[in-house]
Design an enzyme around this catalytic site. Sequence first.
Site, PDB file in Angstrom:
ATOM      1  N   ASP A 303       0.865  -1.183   0.000  1.00 54.02           N
ATOM      2  CA  ASP A 303       0.000   0.000   0.000  1.00 54.02           C
ATOM      3  C   ASP A 303       0.900   1.231   0.000  1.00 54.02           C
ATOM      4  O   ASP A 303       1.578   1.532   0.990  1.00 54.02           O
ATOM      5  CB  ASP A 303      -0.874  -0.027   1.261  1.00 54.02           C
ATOM      6  N   HIS A 304       0.905   1.956  -1.127  1.00 52.68           N
ATOM      7  CA  HIS A 304       1.825   3.095  -1.265  1.00 52.68           C
ATOM      8  C   HIS A 304       1.428   4.298  -0.418  1.00 52.68           C
ATOM      9  O   HIS A 304       2.176   5.270  -0.341  1.00 52.68           O
ATOM     10  CB  HIS A 304       1.929   3.511  -2.744  1.00 52.68           C
ATOM     11  N   ARG A 305       0.278   4.248   0.217  1.00 49.51           N
ATOM     12  CA  ARG A 305      -0.105   5.354   1.106  1.00 49.51           C
ATOM     13  C   ARG A 305       0.739   5.347   2.377  1.00 49.51           C
ATOM     14  O   ARG A 305       0.981   6.400   2.975  1.00 49.51           O
ATOM     15  CB  ARG A 305      -1.589   5.259   1.467  1.00 49.51           C
TER      16      ARG A 305
END
Length: 331
Positions: A303-305
């Site tokens: 998850d790049h968040r």
Amino acid sequence: ATVSAPVAPAAPAAPAVVPQPRADGRIIASPLAKAMAKEKGIDLATIGGTGPNGRISVKDIERVASGSAPAAPAATASVVSAQPAAKAPAAPASKAPVAAEEDVELPPRGSVAAFTTLQAAVSKNMMASLEVPEFYVQTVISTDKLDEMYLALKPKGIAMSPLLAKAVGLALAKNPTLYASCPDGNSIKYNEHVNVAVAVAMPDGGLITPVLADADLHDVPSLASSWKDLLGRARSKQLKPEEYSSGTFTISNLGMFGVDAFKPILPPGTAAIMSVGASKPAVVSKDGEIKVEKQMTVGLAADHRIVYGAQAAEFLRDLKEIIENPYQLLV
């Protein structure tokens, strides 16, 4: 008087397990059964299969070939009495394929099947995954020492999944963001437990993820014992919800199918999932020498968040160091 030999009809009593022909008259047989029938000159039209919905399996062909189980009532007399034991010698030759073939009922062509509850849940989760911005990285890891350890531990009931889960657990303990989550899109929740979920395909469709809780804290024998229990109950659909929904990191292993590498789909509510490919020989250059070692490709979808490239790389670096020096798993 010995003509009473016609008592051979006693043999047909063997059809206690009467083959179940399909009601629609169609002939359905597994590919291996078809090949074996052709090889032995057996007409599939004369055989009623004992598999689901009258499906003909290798076992049906073998029984008919050996003359021990006539297939169709009409052909029974000719097959059994005309050739009492002449074909028996051919039966042993085809024994091996039986274990390799687990007959699975194929869906009728053109049919539509509603999702099972499990398949519906998987579908819902996969759609939810599309809302998460994810990225993918991978690395290659030498498995020579891990394979050697596995072969030594296998006789003691240790499977590969617990070993991988332990390695992942130790690497995650050093990288808390990789087993965190992003509950609201504006914060990071650092989870208290390193719960490693391992994806398992279910025979009737879909998949389930039994969880090895606190994989970083438990020793390999304990994880192996838990895994054996979880896997058995997963296949019989007896897992409690918390035993398959509490994972904080997931492993998806397709290596046993010969898959080299693949990109896994991130489960909602988690920061990352790891894919494991097959371990295969590769020519490498080490210390100025050309060598052959076994390697596997490990991938990570995150998850790049909340997870950035450097953090994913650090996790894979730590995992690589642990797997290539697996003595740490037994400390």
